[in-house]
Scaffold this active site. Structure first.
Site, mmCIF file in Angstrom:
data_model
loop_
_atom_site.group_PDB
_atom_site.id
_atom_site.type_symbol
_atom_site.label_atom_id
_atom_site.label_comp_id
_atom_site.label_asym_id
_atom_site.label_seq_id
_atom_site.Cartn_x
_atom_site.Cartn_y
_atom_site.Cartn_z
ATOM 1 N N GLU A 152 -50.948 62.732 -28.386
ATOM 2 C CA GLU A 152 -50.690 63.266 -27.130
ATOM 3 C C GLU A 152 -50.092 64.345 -26.807
ATOM 4 O O GLU A 152 -49.235 64.546 -25.958
ATOM 5 C CB GLU A 152 -50.136 61.856 -26.124
ATOM 6 C CG GLU A 152 -48.970 61.729 -26.780
ATOM 7 C CD GLU A 152 -48.195 60.424 -26.504
ATOM 8 O OE1 GLU A 152 -47.045 60.272 -26.013
ATOM 9 O OE2 GLU A 152 -49.011 59.306 -26.272
ATOM 10 N N PRO A 153 -50.986 65.399 -27.090
ATOM 11 C CA PRO A 153 -50.335 66.861 -26.878
ATOM 12 C C PRO A 153 -50.503 67.355 -25.497
ATOM 13 O O PRO A 153 -51.295 66.890 -24.666
ATOM 14 C CB PRO A 153 -51.411 67.659 -27.659
ATOM 15 C CG PRO A 153 -52.614 67.024 -27.773
ATOM 16 C CD PRO A 153 -52.126 65.570 -28.014
ATOM 17 N N ARG A 156 -37.834 76.236 -16.261
ATOM 18 C CA ARG A 156 -37.644 76.082 -17.530
ATOM 19 C C ARG A 156 -36.324 76.818 -18.046
ATOM 20 O O ARG A 156 -35.732 76.388 -19.180
ATOM 21 C CB ARG A 156 -38.971 76.036 -18.395
ATOM 22 C CG ARG A 156 -40.011 75.177 -18.032
ATOM 23 C CD ARG A 156 -41.154 75.086 -18.734
ATOM 24 N NE ARG A 156 -40.964 74.508 -20.143
ATOM 25 C CZ ARG A 156 -40.686 75.515 -21.276
ATOM 26 N NH1 ARG A 156 -40.736 76.860 -21.295
ATOM 27 N NH2 ARG A 156 -40.431 74.764 -22.170
ATOM 28 N N CYS A 209 -31.149 81.185 -3.694
ATOM 29 C CA CYS A 209 -29.561 81.145 -3.582
ATOM 30 C C CYS A 209 -29.037 80.357 -4.510
ATOM 31 O O CYS A 209 -28.344 79.362 -4.250
ATOM 32 C CB CYS A 209 -29.236 80.794 -2.118
ATOM 33 S SG CYS A 209 -27.609 81.044 -1.820
#
Length: 417
Positions: free
Chosen positions: A268-269, A307, A337
């Site tokens: 399940e890549p 990320r 901010c």
């Protein structure tokens, strides 16, 4: 992204022209890269008689991307009933969709059952409830092999402290539940998490699952998850998928001979298939020099690409507007901010206000983790397919931000007064 005749291109289309046409910030995906990665994986595991690649759509669920993988012959790995619905909308056969939730109620599992998809359960209590309510429905069981396969602790999910999966040491309990309820177990599943550095560690987890499979006589498939690492830098560490495919293929075929029939090998890549296909194009708002640093401030932030802040993930940054400029050192930061730094001490061609910067490896978990923090709009998505750039998600507007809000009449009247 390729550099040709003084210009950067994505899938053969000028990247700057994409930014000019669709505006910035914008996510851009190259369909050719997705297809190349899918073909690479199927070839790597070519020794296996029955192979099923289920695209882990949580990485990028745009329905146009889902259709690309369906056309390639992929199945779909889903983690929510909403992803199941998107998969069905994209044309996937329900039998080709595996639903693998975590910490959801039996009500959501039942919704998935009613849609006809395959069910994967990672909790003994839910397994008992499922068996009592749906004794006729075949089910897959997700096991936790207690293996740390590498990578960031936030994305490692196969270790002993993980919330995911039923402990491998609880298999005797699972067998009692299966026998008591007459459940048909059609598959076993594991997933160690992303960023598999060491194939040896992954193969140890494989042996754990194969050993457990001997206790389940009616299996149709074994799902070994994914987590295959892609490089983020030139010369960066990546999973040697060809070596893994060669070694795992031999071992799987050997196991099938021992088991007595050919099982289907599933993976399940997600990131492996779409990460390198994506680029995030942003525009430089300001260049700010302080006593310690030179900042390139762009028209995006952690609301669009979290990320680097969440995982300390590295995304290679390129100034595509000034490829021949004199190299300088910058901290690339956002307009939110909060401290939203995309890259520290990056060596870029001289950055000027208005320049377009490209962030690589933005195909997986980039738009999907985007938000409206600071009430900013989420960007558009563009797919480069067969040498043409296509808009596949429009940029949000103020109407989108207000679309789900319900304004109280009394407060609305006060605002008018």
């Amino acid at each position: 992204m390729e550099f040709s005749q003084g210009r950067y291109q994505i899938g053969g289309v000028d990247a700057l022209q994409i930014a000019e046409r669709f505006g910035a910030p914008v996510y851009v995906y190259d369909a050719a890269t997705m297809k190349r990665q899918y073909a690479r994986m199927t070839k790597a595991f070519g020794k296996v008689k029955r192979l099923r690649i289920n695209y882990a759509c949580k990485a990028l669920t745009n329905v146009n991307v889902l259709r690309i993988f369906r056309e390639l012959g992929s199945g779909l790995d889903t983690v929510s009933v909403q992803e199941v619905e998107l998969g069905l909308l994209a044309g996937f056969d329900p039998h080709d969709i595996l639903y693998t939730p975590n910490c959801v109620s039996l009500e959501e599992v039942t919704e998935a059952v009613e849609k006809g998809v395959r069910i994967n359960i990672d909790n003994i209590e839910i397994l008992e409830q499922f068996g009592a309510k749906h004794p006729e429905v075949p089910v897959c069981i997700r096991l936790n092999p207690h293996i740390m396969a590498g990578g960031n602790s936030k994305i490692s999910v196969g270790h002993i402290d993980s919330k995911f999966g039923i402990s491998i040491h609880q298999v005797p309990h699972v067998l009692k539940v299966v026998a008591a309820l007459g459940l048909k177990i059609e598959g076993l599943h594991m997933h160690t998490g992303s960023d598999i550095y060491d194939a040896e560690v992954f193969l140890r987890a494989v042996e754990i699952l194969l050993n457990a499979a001997g206790d389940f006589p009616d299996l149709d498939y074994l799902d070994f998850g994914s987590g295959f690492k892609v490089p983020y830098k030139d010369g960066g560490i990546a999973t040697d998928i060809e070596d893994l495919g060669d070694r795992l293929g031999d071992r799987f075929n050997e196991f099938c001979a021992e088991y007595g029939r050919d099982l289907e090998l599933m993976f399940e890549p997600g990131k492996f298939l779409v990460s390198e296909a994506g680029f995030f194009l942003v525009r430089t708002n300001v260049v700010k020099t302080t006593t310690a640093s030179v900042f390139a401030g762009v028209d995006s932030g952690l609301n669009h690409l979290i990320r680097p802040m969440f995982y300390d993930a590295y995304h290679h940054i390129t100034n595509i507007s000034n490829p021949e400029g004199k190299p300088r050192i910058y901290n690339v930061v956002g307009y939110i901010c909060e401290t939203d730094t995309f890259g520290v001490n990056r060596r870029l061609s001289e950055v000027r206000e208005g320049d377009i910067l490209s962030m690589a490896n933005a195909g997986a978990y980039s738009f999907m983790m985007a938000s409206n923090y600071n009430s900013r709009f989420r960007p558009a998505e563009v797919l480069v397919l067969d040498g043409e750039a296509h808009l596949i998600r429009r940029r949000e507007t103020m109407e989108d931000l207000l679309g789900t809000q319900v304004q109280l009449d009394a407060l609305r009247r006060e605002a008018v007064v």
